[in-house]
Scaffold this motif. Structure first.
Motif, PDB file in Angstrom:
ATOM      1  N   HIS A  75      61.805 -43.563  71.344  1.00 41.46           N
ATOM      2  CA  HIS A  75      63.075 -43.942  71.962  1.00 41.46           C
ATOM      3  C   HIS A  75      63.139 -45.435  72.251  1.00 41.46           C
ATOM      4  O   HIS A  75      62.114 -46.128  72.326  1.00 41.46           O
ATOM      5  CB  HIS A  75      63.301 -43.162  73.258  1.00 41.46           C
ATOM      6  N   ILE A  76      64.365 -45.910  72.417  1.00 48.53           N
ATOM      7  CA  ILE A  76      64.638 -47.233  72.970  1.00 48.53           C
ATOM      8  C   ILE A  76      65.660 -47.052  74.083  1.00 48.53           C
ATOM      9  O   ILE A  76      66.357 -46.026  74.156  1.00 48.53           O
ATOM     10  CB  ILE A  76      65.173 -48.229  71.919  1.00 48.53           C
ATOM     11  N   ASN A  77      65.765 -48.047  74.975  1.00 44.00           N
ATOM     12  CA  ASN A  77      66.715 -47.974  76.082  1.00 44.00           C
ATOM     13  C   ASN A  77      67.831 -49.001  75.916  1.00 44.00           C
ATOM     14  O   ASN A  77      67.575 -50.161  75.573  1.00 44.00           O
ATOM     15  CB  ASN A  77      66.006 -48.237  77.414  1.00 44.00           C
ATOM     16  N   ILE A  78      69.048 -48.554  76.167  1.00 40.49           N
ATOM     17  CA  ILE A  78      70.192 -49.457  76.240  1.00 40.49           C
ATOM     18  C   ILE A  78      70.517 -49.637  77.721  1.00 40.49           C
ATOM     19  O   ILE A  78      70.824 -48.665  78.424  1.00 40.49           O
ATOM     20  CB  ILE A  78      71.422 -48.898  75.502  1.00 40.49           C
ATOM     21  N   LEU A  79      70.422 -50.868  78.206  1.00 36.43           N
ATOM     22  CA  LEU A  79      70.690 -51.176  79.609  1.00 36.43           C
ATOM     23  C   LEU A  79      72.020 -51.912  79.719  1.00 36.43           C
ATOM     24  O   LEU A  79      72.386 -52.694  78.835  1.00 36.43           O
ATOM     25  CB  LEU A  79      69.591 -52.062  80.204  1.00 36.43           C
ATOM     26  N   GLY A  80      72.702 -51.686  80.812  1.00 37.33           N
ATOM     27  CA  GLY A  80      73.944 -52.418  81.044  1.00 37.33           C
ATOM     28  C   GLY A  80      74.110 -52.772  82.503  1.00 37.33           C
ATOM     29  O   GLY A  80      74.016 -51.897  83.375  1.00 37.33           O
ATOM     30  N   VAL A  81      74.316 -54.065  82.790  1.00 36.61           N
ATOM     31  CA  VAL A  81      74.551 -54.489  84.174  1.00 36.61           C
ATOM     32  C   VAL A  81      75.994 -54.959  84.328  1.00 36.61           C
ATOM     33  O   VAL A  81      76.636 -55.385  83.375  1.00 36.61           O
ATOM     34  CB  VAL A  81      73.594 -55.627  84.603  1.00 36.61           C
ATOM     35  N   GLU A  82      76.476 -54.846  85.558  1.00 33.16           N
ATOM     36  CA  GLU A  82      77.780 -55.434  85.851  1.00 33.16           C
ATOM     37  C   GLU A  82      77.654 -56.956  85.787  1.00 33.16           C
ATOM     38  O   GLU A  82      76.570 -57.516  85.631  1.00 33.16           O
ATOM     39  CB  GLU A  82      78.257 -54.973  87.222  1.00 33.16           C
ATOM     40  N   ASN A  83      78.788 -57.625  85.934  1.00 32.37           N
ATOM     41  CA  ASN A  83      78.779 -59.082  85.753  1.00 32.37           C
ATOM     42  C   ASN A  83      77.820 -59.769  86.715  1.00 32.37           C
ATOM     43  O   ASN A  83      77.769 -59.471  87.907  1.00 32.37           O
ATOM     44  CB  ASN A  83      80.181 -59.643  85.973  1.00 32.37           C
ATOM     45  N   TRP A  84      77.033 -60.690  86.168  1.00 29.39           N
ATOM     46  CA  TRP A  84      76.143 -61.522  86.985  1.00 29.39           C
ATOM     47  C   TRP A  84      75.873 -62.816  86.221  1.00 29.39           C
ATOM     48  O   TRP A  84      75.446 -62.794  85.079  1.00 29.39           O
ATOM     49  CB  TRP A  84      74.811 -60.821  87.280  1.00 29.39           C
ATOM     50  N   GLY A  85      76.135 -63.935  86.877  1.00 32.93           N
ATOM     51  CA  GLY A  85      75.871 -65.230  86.259  1.00 32.93           C
ATOM     52  C   GLY A  85      75.617 -66.276  87.317  1.00 32.93           C
ATOM     53  O   GLY A  85      75.745 -66.013  88.521  1.00 32.93           O
ATOM     54  N   ALA A  86      75.265 -67.465  86.884  1.00 35.01           N
ATOM     55  CA  ALA A  86      74.898 -68.526  87.822  1.00 35.01           C
ATOM     56  C   ALA A  86      76.097 -69.094  88.578  1.00 35.01           C
ATOM     57  O   ALA A  86      75.942 -69.641  89.662  1.00 35.01           O
ATOM     58  CB  ALA A  86      74.176 -69.644  87.073  1.00 35.01           C
TER      59      ALA A  86
END
Length: 429
Positions: free
Chosen positions: A276-287
Protein backbone atom coordinates in the motif's frame (compact mmCIF):
# COMPACT_ATOMS: atom_id res chain seq x y z
CA UNK A 1 -9.70 56.19 -1.91
CA UNK A 2 -6.69 58.52 -1.96
CA UNK A 3 -4.33 55.80 -3.20
CA UNK A 4 -6.65 55.04 -6.12
CA UNK A 5 -6.80 58.73 -7.07
CA UNK A 6 -3.00 58.94 -6.95
CA UNK A 7 -2.77 55.79 -9.10
CA UNK A 8 -5.10 57.24 -11.74
CA UNK A 9 -3.15 60.52 -11.80
CA UNK A 10 0.10 58.61 -12.33
CA UNK A 11 -1.53 56.58 -15.11
CA UNK A 12 -2.49 59.75 -16.98
CA UNK A 13 0.98 61.28 -16.53
CA UNK A 14 2.41 58.10 -18.06
CA UNK A 15 -0.24 58.27 -20.78
CA UNK A 16 0.65 61.83 -21.72
CA UNK A 17 4.32 60.94 -22.02
CA UNK A 18 3.56 57.90 -24.19
CA UNK A 19 1.34 60.10 -26.36
CA UNK A 20 4.45 61.90 -27.60
CA UNK A 21 5.26 58.84 -29.73
CA UNK A 22 1.90 59.14 -31.48
CA UNK A 23 2.44 62.87 -32.05
CA UNK A 24 5.81 62.15 -33.61
CA UNK A 25 4.47 59.57 -36.05
CA UNK A 26 1.23 61.21 -37.17
CA UNK A 27 -0.46 64.59 -37.35
CA UNK A 28 -3.95 63.06 -37.60
CA UNK A 29 -6.35 64.76 -35.22
CA UNK A 30 -8.70 61.73 -35.25
CA UNK A 31 -5.94 59.36 -34.16
CA UNK A 32 -5.23 61.71 -31.25
CA UNK A 33 -8.91 61.68 -30.29
CA UNK A 34 -9.15 57.88 -30.52
CA UNK A 35 -6.00 57.49 -28.42
CA UNK A 36 -7.43 59.54 -25.57
CA UNK A 37 -10.94 58.11 -25.80
CA UNK A 38 -9.53 54.58 -25.49
CA UNK A 39 -7.34 55.55 -22.53
CA UNK A 40 -10.16 57.33 -20.71
CA UNK A 41 -12.60 54.46 -21.26
CA UNK A 42 -10.14 51.85 -19.97
CA UNK A 43 -9.31 53.84 -16.83
CA UNK A 44 -12.96 54.75 -16.22
CA UNK A 45 -13.99 51.08 -16.56
CA UNK A 46 -11.29 50.05 -14.09
CA UNK A 47 -12.28 52.79 -11.65
CA UNK A 48 -15.98 51.87 -11.90
CA UNK A 49 -15.43 48.23 -10.94
CA UNK A 50 -12.97 48.86 -8.15
CA UNK A 51 -14.57 51.90 -6.55
CA UNK A 52 -17.89 50.02 -6.49
CA UNK A 53 -16.55 46.72 -5.22
CA UNK A 54 -18.59 45.56 -2.22
CA UNK A 55 -17.16 43.22 0.39
CA UNK A 56 -19.27 40.07 0.30
CA UNK A 57 -19.65 40.04 -3.47
CA UNK A 58 -17.68 37.68 -5.69
CA UNK A 59 -14.87 38.86 -7.93
CA UNK A 60 -16.74 39.02 -11.26
CA UNK A 61 -15.72 38.63 -14.89
CA UNK A 62 -16.19 42.40 -15.15
CA UNK A 63 -13.52 42.97 -12.50
CA UNK A 64 -11.18 40.58 -14.27
CA UNK A 65 -11.54 42.24 -17.66
CA UNK A 66 -11.17 45.69 -16.11
CA UNK A 67 -7.72 44.54 -14.98
CA UNK A 68 -7.03 42.88 -18.33
CA UNK A 69 -7.90 45.95 -20.41
CA UNK A 70 -5.82 48.19 -18.15
CA UNK A 71 -2.76 45.96 -18.47
CA UNK A 72 -3.21 45.38 -22.20
CA UNK A 73 -3.36 49.09 -22.95
CA UNK A 74 -0.92 50.50 -20.42
CA UNK A 75 1.93 47.97 -20.22
CA UNK A 76 2.85 48.71 -23.88
CA UNK A 77 2.72 52.41 -23.00
CA UNK A 78 5.28 51.81 -20.27
CA UNK A 79 7.55 50.47 -23.01
CA UNK A 80 6.98 53.64 -25.03
CA UNK A 81 7.78 55.78 -22.01
CA UNK A 82 11.04 53.92 -21.38
CA UNK A 83 12.16 54.57 -24.95
CA UNK A 84 11.14 58.22 -24.79
CA UNK A 85 12.80 58.71 -21.44
CA UNK A 86 16.02 57.24 -22.83
CA UNK A 87 15.94 59.58 -25.75
CA UNK A 88 15.19 62.54 -23.50
CA UNK A 89 18.36 61.74 -21.57
CA UNK A 90 20.26 61.85 -24.87
CA UNK A 91 18.63 65.16 -25.75
CA UNK A 92 19.57 66.66 -22.39
CA UNK A 93 23.13 65.43 -22.79
CA UNK A 94 23.30 66.88 -26.29
CA UNK A 95 21.91 70.20 -25.11
CA UNK A 96 24.45 70.43 -22.30
CA UNK A 97 27.28 69.54 -24.67
CA UNK A 98 26.22 72.27 -27.08
CA UNK A 99 25.82 74.75 -24.24
CA UNK A 100 29.31 74.30 -22.83
CA UNK A 101 31.17 73.65 -26.06
CA UNK A 102 29.66 76.62 -27.94
CA UNK A 103 28.56 74.17 -30.63
CA UNK A 104 25.96 75.93 -32.75
CA UNK A 105 24.61 72.75 -34.38
CA UNK A 106 20.85 72.50 -33.95
CA UNK A 107 19.34 69.36 -32.40
CA UNK A 108 16.37 68.49 -34.57
CA UNK A 109 14.12 67.15 -31.84
CA UNK A 110 12.77 63.67 -31.29
CA UNK A 111 13.92 61.31 -33.98
CA UNK A 112 11.16 59.58 -35.86
CA UNK A 113 12.96 56.25 -36.06
CA UNK A 114 13.19 56.00 -32.25
CA UNK A 115 9.42 56.38 -32.05
CA UNK A 116 8.95 53.68 -34.69
CA UNK A 117 11.25 51.30 -32.84
CA UNK A 118 9.45 52.05 -29.59
CA UNK A 119 6.07 51.34 -31.17
CA UNK A 120 7.36 48.08 -32.65
CA UNK A 121 8.72 46.87 -29.32
CA UNK A 122 5.54 47.92 -27.50
CA UNK A 123 3.54 45.77 -29.92
CA UNK A 124 5.14 42.66 -28.37
CA UNK A 125 3.55 42.96 -24.89
CA UNK A 126 0.32 44.15 -26.50
CA UNK A 127 0.12 41.01 -28.65
CA UNK A 128 1.13 38.86 -25.67
CA UNK A 129 -1.69 40.22 -23.53
CA UNK A 130 -4.24 39.77 -26.32
CA UNK A 131 -3.14 36.16 -26.86
CA UNK A 132 -3.02 35.44 -23.12
CA UNK A 133 -6.56 36.72 -22.61
CA UNK A 134 -8.12 35.02 -25.63
CA UNK A 135 -6.14 31.78 -26.03
CA UNK A 136 -3.37 31.46 -23.44
CA UNK A 137 -5.67 30.74 -20.50
CA UNK A 138 -6.84 27.57 -22.28
CA UNK A 139 -3.45 26.51 -23.61
CA UNK A 140 -3.37 23.40 -21.41
CA UNK A 141 0.03 21.76 -21.09
CA UNK A 142 0.55 18.16 -19.98
CA UNK A 143 3.85 18.09 -18.08
CA UNK A 144 5.25 14.66 -17.26
CA UNK A 145 7.81 13.83 -14.59
CA UNK A 146 9.25 10.54 -13.39
CA UNK A 147 10.40 10.40 -9.76
CA UNK A 148 12.43 7.54 -8.29
CA UNK A 149 12.13 6.20 -4.73
CA UNK A 150 14.18 3.37 -3.33
CA UNK A 151 11.47 2.47 -0.81
CA UNK A 152 8.49 2.59 -3.18
CA UNK A 153 6.47 -0.62 -2.75
CA UNK A 154 7.20 -2.89 -5.70
CA UNK A 155 3.56 -3.16 -6.73
CA UNK A 156 3.45 0.60 -7.25
CA UNK A 157 6.44 0.72 -9.59
CA UNK A 158 5.11 2.72 -12.56
CA UNK A 159 2.12 4.12 -10.66
CA UNK A 160 0.77 7.26 -12.36
CA UNK A 161 -0.62 10.32 -10.63
CA UNK A 162 -2.37 13.18 -12.41
CA UNK A 163 -2.38 16.42 -10.44
CA UNK A 164 -4.54 19.44 -11.16
CA UNK A 165 -4.84 22.54 -8.98
CA UNK A 166 -6.48 25.95 -8.69
CA UNK A 167 -9.60 25.54 -10.82
CA UNK A 168 -11.00 28.92 -9.64
CA UNK A 169 -14.41 28.22 -11.12
CA UNK A 170 -15.63 31.76 -10.52
CA UNK A 171 -13.22 32.96 -13.22
CA UNK A 172 -13.97 30.31 -15.85
CA UNK A 173 -15.94 31.17 -18.99
CA UNK A 174 -15.77 28.73 -21.91
CA UNK A 175 -17.34 25.34 -21.13
CA UNK A 176 -16.01 23.98 -24.40
CA UNK A 177 -12.41 24.85 -23.58
CA UNK A 178 -12.65 23.66 -19.97
CA UNK A 179 -14.24 20.40 -21.12
CA UNK A 180 -11.27 19.98 -23.45
CA UNK A 181 -8.97 20.35 -20.45
CA UNK A 182 -10.96 17.79 -18.45
CA UNK A 183 -10.80 15.34 -21.36
CA UNK A 184 -7.05 15.92 -21.54
CA UNK A 185 -6.79 14.90 -17.87
CA UNK A 186 -8.73 11.72 -18.57
CA UNK A 187 -6.59 10.90 -21.61
CA UNK A 188 -3.58 10.49 -19.30
CA UNK A 189 -5.24 7.32 -17.99
CA UNK A 190 -3.60 7.76 -14.61
CA UNK A 191 -4.19 5.54 -11.60
CA UNK A 192 -5.30 8.42 -9.39
CA UNK A 193 -6.26 12.10 -9.75
CA UNK A 194 -5.19 14.53 -7.02
CA UNK A 195 -6.61 18.06 -6.83
CA UNK A 196 -4.66 20.46 -4.62
CA UNK A 197 -7.17 23.17 -3.77
CA UNK A 198 -8.87 26.45 -4.72
CA UNK A 199 -11.91 25.05 -6.47
CA UNK A 200 -13.63 28.48 -6.24
CA UNK A 201 -12.61 32.13 -6.00
CA UNK A 202 -14.67 32.78 -2.89
CA UNK A 203 -18.17 31.27 -2.91
CA UNK A 204 -19.33 27.67 -3.32
CA UNK A 205 -22.09 28.77 -5.71
CA UNK A 206 -19.48 29.63 -8.35
CA UNK A 207 -18.92 25.92 -8.98
CA UNK A 208 -22.52 24.87 -9.52
CA UNK A 209 -22.61 25.35 -13.29
CA UNK A 210 -19.27 23.57 -13.65
CA UNK A 211 -20.12 20.39 -11.75
CA UNK A 212 -21.40 18.62 -14.93
CA UNK A 213 -18.04 19.38 -16.58
CA UNK A 214 -15.69 18.33 -13.78
CA UNK A 215 -17.65 15.29 -12.65
CA UNK A 216 -16.43 13.68 -15.89
CA UNK A 217 -12.95 13.31 -14.35
CA UNK A 218 -12.08 9.66 -13.83
CA UNK A 219 -9.24 7.55 -12.49
CA UNK A 220 -8.90 3.86 -11.66
CA UNK A 221 -8.10 4.34 -7.96
CA UNK A 222 -10.22 7.40 -7.35
CA UNK A 223 -10.05 11.18 -7.11
CA UNK A 224 -8.81 12.95 -3.99
CA UNK A 225 -8.74 16.61 -3.08
CA UNK A 226 -7.94 19.26 -0.47
CA UNK A 227 -9.05 22.83 0.19
CA UNK A 228 -7.09 25.95 -0.72
CA UNK A 229 -7.07 29.41 0.81
CA UNK A 230 -9.90 30.58 -1.47
CA UNK A 231 -12.24 27.76 -0.42
CA UNK A 232 -13.12 29.12 3.03
CA UNK A 233 -15.11 32.20 2.04
CA UNK A 234 -12.70 34.79 3.47
CA UNK A 235 -12.56 36.74 0.22
CA UNK A 236 -16.33 37.16 0.27
CA UNK A 237 -17.30 37.18 3.93
CA UNK A 238 -14.17 38.41 5.72
CA UNK A 239 -14.19 37.53 9.40
CA UNK A 240 -17.82 36.39 9.55
CA UNK A 241 -17.24 32.97 11.12
CA UNK A 242 -20.80 31.73 10.54
CA UNK A 243 -20.89 32.62 6.84
CA UNK A 244 -17.37 31.28 6.30
CA UNK A 245 -18.29 27.97 7.88
CA UNK A 246 -21.51 27.75 5.88
CA UNK A 247 -19.58 28.42 2.68
CA UNK A 248 -17.00 25.76 3.53
CA UNK A 249 -19.73 23.17 4.10
CA UNK A 250 -21.16 24.02 0.69
CA UNK A 251 -17.69 23.79 -0.89
CA UNK A 252 -17.23 20.37 0.70
CA UNK A 253 -20.53 19.31 -0.87
CA UNK A 254 -19.28 20.49 -4.26
CA UNK A 255 -16.23 18.22 -3.95
CA UNK A 256 -18.53 15.30 -3.21
CA UNK A 257 -20.75 16.17 -6.21
CA UNK A 258 -17.73 15.97 -8.50
CA UNK A 259 -16.67 12.66 -7.00
CA UNK A 260 -13.68 13.99 -5.08
CA UNK A 261 -12.82 12.36 -1.78
CA UNK A 262 -12.00 15.53 0.15
CA UNK A 263 -9.27 15.03 2.75
CA UNK A 264 -9.52 17.39 5.72
CA UNK A 265 -6.35 16.55 7.65
CA UNK A 266 -6.95 12.91 6.80
CA UNK A 267 -5.38 10.03 4.91
CA UNK A 268 -6.47 7.23 2.63
CA UNK A 269 -4.72 3.93 1.94
CA UNK A 270 -4.45 2.56 -1.59
CA UNK A 271 -3.77 -1.18 -1.53
CA UNK A 272 -2.53 -3.48 -4.27
CA UNK A 273 -1.32 -7.07 -3.96
CA UNK A 274 -0.81 -6.80 -0.22
CA UNK A 275 1.17 -3.55 -0.46
CA UNK A 276 0.00 0.00 0.00
CA UNK A 277 0.76 3.70 -0.22
CA UNK A 278 -0.94 6.55 1.66
CA UNK A 279 -2.58 9.63 0.20
CA UNK A 280 -2.54 12.43 2.78
CA UNK A 281 -4.44 15.68 2.60
CA UNK A 282 -4.20 18.73 4.87
CA UNK A 283 -6.32 21.83 4.97
CA UNK A 284 -4.69 25.07 3.91
CA UNK A 285 -1.43 25.91 5.67
CA UNK A 286 1.30 28.27 4.53
CA UNK A 287 3.82 30.78 5.81
CA UNK A 288 1.69 33.84 4.99
CA UNK A 289 -0.24 35.39 7.85
CA UNK A 290 -3.00 36.46 5.46
CA UNK A 291 -4.44 32.99 4.79
CA UNK A 292 -6.13 30.46 7.09
CA UNK A 293 -3.81 27.91 8.67
CA UNK A 294 -5.93 24.88 9.41
CA UNK A 295 -3.65 22.17 8.10
CA UNK A 296 -2.35 19.59 10.57
CA UNK A 297 0.24 17.00 9.60
CA UNK A 298 -0.26 15.30 12.96
CA UNK A 299 -3.93 14.70 12.26
CA UNK A 300 -3.30 13.71 8.64
CA UNK A 301 -0.72 11.08 9.61
CA UNK A 302 -2.67 9.41 12.39
CA UNK A 303 -2.67 5.62 12.20
CA UNK A 304 -0.05 5.35 9.46
CA UNK A 305 3.10 3.31 9.86
CA UNK A 306 6.55 4.75 10.41
CA UNK A 307 7.85 3.18 7.21
CA UNK A 308 4.85 3.81 4.98
CA UNK A 309 5.16 5.50 1.60
CA UNK A 310 3.32 8.84 1.80
CA UNK A 311 2.09 11.33 -0.79
CA UNK A 312 0.79 14.61 0.64
CA UNK A 313 -1.53 17.22 -0.84
CA UNK A 314 -0.94 20.66 0.72
CA UNK A 315 -2.20 23.65 -1.26
CA UNK A 316 0.48 26.20 -0.35
CA UNK A 317 4.09 25.28 -1.29
CA UNK A 318 5.51 27.40 1.53
CA UNK A 319 4.29 24.66 3.91
CA UNK A 320 7.11 22.50 2.56
CA UNK A 321 10.09 24.23 4.17
CA UNK A 322 9.12 27.52 5.79
CA UNK A 323 11.72 28.58 8.34
CA UNK A 324 9.85 31.10 10.46
CA UNK A 325 6.35 32.37 11.06
CA UNK A 326 5.67 35.43 13.16
CA UNK A 327 2.63 34.97 15.39
CA UNK A 328 1.25 37.72 17.57
CA UNK A 329 -1.23 37.22 20.39
CA UNK A 330 -4.19 37.74 18.11
CA UNK A 331 -2.91 35.05 15.73
CA UNK A 332 -2.36 32.53 18.49
CA UNK A 333 -5.92 33.01 19.74
CA UNK A 334 -7.31 32.72 16.21
CA UNK A 335 -9.23 29.47 15.70
CA UNK A 336 -8.07 29.39 12.07
CA UNK A 337 -4.42 28.85 12.98
CA UNK A 338 -2.95 25.48 13.90
CA UNK A 339 0.58 25.63 15.27
CA UNK A 340 1.06 22.03 16.36
CA UNK A 341 3.68 21.08 13.80
CA UNK A 342 6.93 21.82 12.01
CA UNK A 343 7.23 22.18 8.27
CA UNK A 344 6.96 19.14 6.00
CA UNK A 345 10.72 18.76 5.68
CA UNK A 346 11.24 18.39 9.42
CA UNK A 347 8.08 16.48 10.22
CA UNK A 348 8.63 13.31 12.24
CA UNK A 349 7.06 10.97 9.68
CA UNK A 350 8.65 10.76 6.26
CA UNK A 351 6.60 12.38 3.51
CA UNK A 352 8.07 11.26 0.20
CA UNK A 353 6.22 13.56 -2.20
CA UNK A 354 4.26 16.75 -1.58
CA UNK A 355 1.94 18.17 -4.24
CA UNK A 356 1.00 21.87 -4.07
CA UNK A 357 -0.37 24.68 -6.23
CA UNK A 358 -1.43 28.18 -5.12
CA UNK A 359 1.10 30.33 -7.01
CA UNK A 360 -0.32 29.99 -10.58
CA UNK A 361 3.20 30.94 -11.65
CA UNK A 362 1.58 34.40 -11.33
CA UNK A 363 0.06 33.56 -14.76
CA UNK A 364 2.91 35.57 -16.20
CA UNK A 365 6.52 34.73 -16.96
CA UNK A 366 8.81 32.97 -19.37
CA UNK A 367 9.79 29.32 -19.50
CA UNK A 368 12.18 27.91 -22.10
CA UNK A 369 13.21 24.49 -20.72
CA UNK A 370 15.68 23.74 -23.49
CA UNK A 371 17.57 26.93 -22.67
CA UNK A 372 17.21 26.47 -18.93
CA UNK A 373 15.14 29.66 -18.62
CA UNK A 374 12.38 29.72 -16.00
CA UNK A 375 11.26 33.04 -14.52
CA UNK A 376 8.19 34.68 -13.08
CA UNK A 377 7.88 37.63 -10.68
CA UNK A 378 6.18 35.26 -8.21
CA UNK A 379 9.57 33.66 -7.48
CA UNK A 380 10.38 36.65 -5.25
CA UNK A 381 7.40 35.76 -3.05
CA UNK A 382 7.49 31.96 -3.39
CA UNK A 383 10.98 30.62 -4.11
CA UNK A 384 9.44 27.23 -4.96
CA UNK A 385 6.82 28.45 -7.38
CA UNK A 386 6.52 25.89 -10.22
CA UNK A 387 7.81 22.44 -11.07
CA UNK A 388 9.81 19.86 -9.13
CA UNK A 389 12.03 20.54 -6.12
CA UNK A 390 14.01 18.22 -3.86
CA UNK A 391 15.26 18.80 -0.34
CA UNK A 392 16.38 16.40 2.39
CA UNK A 393 15.39 13.39 0.23
CA UNK A 394 11.83 14.74 -0.02
CA UNK A 395 10.17 16.02 -3.18
CA UNK A 396 7.81 18.92 -3.78
CA UNK A 397 5.92 19.48 -7.01
CA UNK A 398 4.18 22.84 -7.54
CA UNK A 399 1.47 22.82 -10.19
CA UNK A 400 0.96 26.02 -12.22
CA UNK A 401 -2.82 25.79 -11.97
CA UNK A 402 -5.70 24.69 -14.19
CA UNK A 403 -7.69 27.94 -14.10
CA UNK A 404 -6.88 31.59 -13.51
CA UNK A 405 -7.68 34.34 -11.04
CA UNK A 406 -8.10 38.15 -11.21
CA UNK A 407 -6.31 38.58 -14.56
CA UNK A 408 -8.39 36.52 -17.05
CA UNK A 409 -5.45 35.16 -18.99
CA UNK A 410 -2.02 33.59 -18.96
CA UNK A 411 1.17 34.85 -20.57
CA UNK A 412 4.07 32.44 -20.81
CA UNK A 413 2.90 30.38 -17.81
CA UNK A 414 0.29 28.04 -19.22
CA UNK A 415 -2.44 26.05 -17.43
CA UNK A 416 -0.98 22.75 -16.30
CA UNK A 417 -1.95 19.11 -16.06
CA UNK A 418 0.81 17.26 -14.21
CA UNK A 419 1.47 13.57 -14.70
CA UNK A 420 3.90 12.03 -12.22
CA UNK A 421 5.08 8.45 -12.61
CA UNK A 422 6.47 6.80 -9.50
CA UNK A 423 9.39 4.48 -10.12
CA UNK A 424 11.17 2.12 -7.76
CA UNK A 425 14.95 2.50 -7.57
CA UNK A 426 17.32 5.39 -8.16
CA UNK A 427 17.31 7.81 -11.06
CA UNK A 428 20.74 6.71 -12.29
CA UNK A 429 19.78 3.04 -12.21
Amino acid sequence: MLRWIILIILIFILDFYAFQVIKTLTKSYWIYVLYWILSILVVANFAYYYFNFVRGESFTHGHGYAVAFLFTVFVPKVVLVLFMFGEDLVRIGTYLFQKFSNDTAHYNGRREFVSKIALGVAAIPFASFVYGITKGKYNFQVLKRTIYFEDLPETFDGYKITQISDIHSGSLESKEDIAFGVNLVNEQNSDVILFTGDIVNSKAEEMQEWIPVFDKLKAKDGKYSVLGNHDYGYYAYGGDVELNRKNQIEVEAVHKSIGFDLLLNENRRIEKNGEHINILGVENWGASRHFPKRGSLKEATKNIGENDFNILMSHDPSHFDYTEMELNTEDINNHDIIIDESNIINFSKHIHLTLAGHTHGMQFGIELPRLGIKWSPVKYRYPKWAGLYKKASKYLYVNRGFGYLAFPGRIGIWPEITVIELKRGTESA
